[in-house]
Design an enzyme around this catalytic site. Structure first.
Site, PDB file in Angstrom:
ATOM      1  N   ASP A  20     -21.494 -14.755 -14.220  1.00 33.23           N
ATOM      2  CA  ASP A  20     -20.306 -14.180 -15.099  1.00 33.23           C
ATOM      3  C   ASP A  20     -20.290 -14.752 -16.345  1.00 33.23           C
ATOM      4  OD1 ASP A  20     -19.852 -13.328 -12.695  1.00 33.23           O
ATOM      5  OD2 ASP A  20     -17.970 -14.658 -12.001  1.00 33.23           O
ATOM      6  N   GLU A  46     -11.313   6.502   1.438  1.00 29.48           N
ATOM      7  CA  GLU A  46     -12.170   5.540   0.705  1.00 29.48           C
ATOM      8  C   GLU A  46     -12.880   4.527   1.464  1.00 29.48           C
ATOM      9  OE1 GLU A  46      -9.034   5.677   0.871  1.00 29.48           O
ATOM     10  OE2 GLU A  46      -7.930   3.624   1.224  1.00 29.48           O
ATOM     11  N   HIS A 100      -7.642   7.629   5.001  1.00 32.13           N
ATOM     12  CA  HIS A 100      -8.279   7.038   3.950  1.00 32.13           C
ATOM     13  C   HIS A 100      -9.662   7.426   3.506  1.00 32.13           C
ATOM     14  CE1 HIS A 100      -5.348   3.775   3.733  1.00 32.13           C
ATOM     15  NE2 HIS A 100      -4.863   4.053   4.779  1.00 32.13           N
ATOM     16  N   GLY A 102      -0.468   1.797   1.491  1.00 35.60           N
ATOM     17  CA  GLY A 102       0.560   0.605   1.119  1.00 35.60           C
ATOM     18  C   GLY A 102       0.910   0.021   2.502  1.00 35.60           C
ATOM     19  N   LYS A 131     -18.385  -7.692  -9.049  1.00 35.39           N
ATOM     20  CA  LYS A 131     -19.357  -8.453  -9.265  1.00 35.39           C
ATOM     21  C   LYS A 131     -20.670  -7.868  -9.302  1.00 35.39           C
ATOM     22  CE  LYS A 131     -20.748 -12.845  -8.850  1.00 35.39           C
ATOM     23  NZ  LYS A 131     -20.047 -14.146  -9.480  1.00 35.39           N
ATOM     24  N   CYS A 158      -2.356   8.154   1.829  1.00 36.24           N
ATOM     25  CA  CYS A 158      -1.158   7.632   2.951  1.00 36.24           C
ATOM     26  C   CYS A 158       0.081   7.283   2.540  1.00 36.24           C
ATOM     27  CB  CYS A 158      -2.203   6.424   3.348  1.00 36.24           C
ATOM     28  SG  CYS A 158      -1.479   5.659   5.157  1.00 36.24           S
ATOM     29  N   TYR A 159       0.364   6.005   2.022  1.00 34.78           N
ATOM     30  CA  TYR A 159       1.726   5.694   1.733  1.00 34.78           C
ATOM     31  C   TYR A 159       1.992   6.528   0.485  1.00 34.78           C
ATOM     32  CZ  TYR A 159       5.611   3.049  -0.502  1.00 34.78           C
ATOM     33  OH  TYR A 159       6.522   2.583  -1.101  1.00 34.78           O
TER      34      TYR A 159
END
Ligand code: XMP
Length: 512
Positions: A226, A170, A168, A54, A368, A81-82
């Site tokens: 979509d 990710e 991180h 965050g 997507k 992290c946060y």
């Protein structure tokens, strides 16, 4: 979902990436705000929880918090992290305020064999982005890795299955980040890695059946991926009780409606109403040049026409929309609860309330690229699945100035040539969008021995990830040459083609 991972959103810009990575490991996950009540967490029955990073320090007055009861649920938790600092502080450790932050690459030295670092060699490159650091760990926690600047860069409490990473995992800069996440998902949380678009489709179809029961559903089809994929899912669930409404507003590209008709109606047997409403749109647009006025008129007429058509179908109780997960996530604040957005460009925002309709949003947990995969899975043709985005107001915002039948004909023909060339050269899928724009000025030219005074077409081609920013595409000169030649030779009334070399910002993708 049979197995899921819950991601608590503390507001990091990387949160959607965490979700992407978890799903790449074939595990379903959902991002929820920190305010989610513990009872709701229990009813989601997650196999594990990830506390995200965050932007704030845990010491700030309005920094997000969660119900600390989640640490007593016995569910494995990974704090990033946060998220790690929050967990450590909540369990009795100490976090020190930063004098100097640590941003960018760092080498993580693994201190202790640890399930998160299975198959990861030490040292390993990771990506840091933090101000505060952990000073003291709570009882039961061990340091598992350090960097030059951060002594407690990773930690674990094996007994309670609590893990923390200061960096991180990710982001792709963390070289073994995906491996670490997979270790958490598979080795700690015992997830099975079986989630796929096939399994999503099966569950989603069952869910739609269960929700809609014997009632009817309507859905606005735009021709894009979509709404088409939503239609396919709902069709598989309730068959002819779904009515797709496709409105031809007279501002579509060449053969757009016909192509959709062939694919969805004739080939895939969807129940679709094609409504020709060209006049209803073009008449009020006749003398309008202001872009926002054009949009307002198109939006209003769309809504009116859609409502008239919807009312012709008896017993409708649901409106389906192709809302995607990024819209859902972005629409709720870190400090608030979830709210579902209605995409404004679908132009039917007010309809559910007015007609007392309930919403069905079968794609609201998908990204997507997952929607595209799902589309292919369900038999939609490549051409539809990989279609570039096309704005709701269509060619109206690509004709600068007044919209007349003649000018529509020019821009439509130019656009068709342009797309044909782009596709032939293998560029269609590499570009976010590529299209023609008609300018409201003329220029002098010479064709044969004759002086001409004709229209100018702009070629716009951009690369982008999400349309928030975009760069003009560095198309090969040969391709630009053939686009220009063909447009000038084949489209009557055009004697000049120019290429737009502006990026967004400061320009926008569309010209209006
Ligand atoms: P801009 O021009 O703002 O466009 O850079 C960003 C993306 O949004 C699309 N766009 C629209 N889509 N209704 C839509 O449905 C609109 O009024 C509209 N205006 C722009 C545009 O094509 C691009 O993908």
């Amino acid at each position: 979902m049979e197995q899921m991972i819950l991601i608590i959103d503390f507001g990091s810009q990387y949160n959607q990436l965490i979700a992407r990575r978890v799903r790449e490991c074939k595990v379903y996950c959902q991002i929820e705000p920190p305010a989610i009540p513990v009872d709701d967490i229990l009813s989601l029955n997650p196999k594990g929880i990830i506390l995200s990073g965050g932007p704030l320090s845990i010491y700030e007055k309005y920094s997000p918090t969660i119900d600390n009861a989640i640490f007593d649920l016995g569910i494995p938790i990974l704090g990033i992290c946060y998220g790690m600092q929050y967990m450590v502080a909540a369990l009795g450790g100490a976090v020190k305020r930063a004098h100097k932050g640590e941003y960018g690459f760092a080498e993580l030295r693994i201190k202790q064999k640890n399930v998160l670092f299975n198959h990861v060699d030490s040292p390993t490159t990771c990506w840091m982005s933090h101000g505060d650091s952990i000073e003291k760990l709570p009882r039961g926690f061990q340091i598992t890795g350090s960097t030059d600047n951060t002594k407690i860069a990773s930690t674990e409490d094996v007994k309670n299955r609590l893990y923390g990473l200061q960096f991180h995992p990710e982001v792709h800069h963390t070289v073994n980040g995906k491996r670490m996440l997979k270790n958490f998902l598979v080795d700690v949380c015992e997830c099975k890695s079986t989630w796929s678009m096939k399994s999503f489709a099966v569950e989603s179809i069952a869910q739609i059946k269960d929700t809609v029961k014997e009632k009817r559903v309507i859905l606005g089809l735009s021709g894009g991926v979509d709404s088409s994929v939503s239609a396919m899912l709902i069709h598989k669930a309730i068959g002819k009780r779904l009515t797709g409404i496709f409105i031809d507003n007279g501002l579509l590209r060449k053969n757009e409606g016909e192509k959709l008709q062939t694919t969805l109606k004739e080939r895939l047997k969807l129940n679709i109403r094609f409504v020709s409403a060209k006049k209803r749109f073009l008449t009020p647009l006749a003398n309008v040049t202001d872009p926002e006025k054009k949009r307002k008129i198109i939006g209003k007429v769309f809504m009116d026409v859609f409502e008239i058509e919807a009312k012709k179908i008896k017993g409708v109780e649901y409106l389906a929309q192709g809302t995607l997960y990024p819209d859902v996530i972005e629409s709720r604040s870190v400090f608030g609860g979830p709210t579902s957005v209605i995409k404004s460009h679908h132009n039917v925002g007010g309809l559910p309330k007015k007609m007392k309709l309930k919403l069905v949003e079968p794609l609201k947990y998908l990204f997507k690229d997952e929607v595209r995969q799902l589309g292919l899975e369900m038999g939609l043709p490549d051409e539809l699945v990989w279609r570039q985005p096309f704005p709701g107001p269509g060619l109206a915002v690509r004709i600068i100035g007044k919209i007349t039948p003649k000018r529509l004909k020019i821009v439509r023909a130019a656009d068709d040539v342009l797309l044909e060339e782009i596709k032939k050269a293998g560029y269609y899928r590499k570009l976010w969008q590529s299209f023609a724009v008609l300018l409201p000025i003329k220029s002098v030219g010479v064709m044969g021995d004759q002086r001409t005074y004709e229209n100018i077409i702009v070629v716009r081609a951009v690369t982008s990830k999400d349309a928030m920013t975009a760069d003009w595409a560095k198309l090969p000169q040969k391709l630009l040459g053939s686009i220009s030649n063909r447009i000038i030779n084949e489209v009557g009334g055009v004697n000049r083609v120019v290429y737009d070399i502006s990026s967004k910002p400061p320009s926008t993708i569309e010209w209006e």
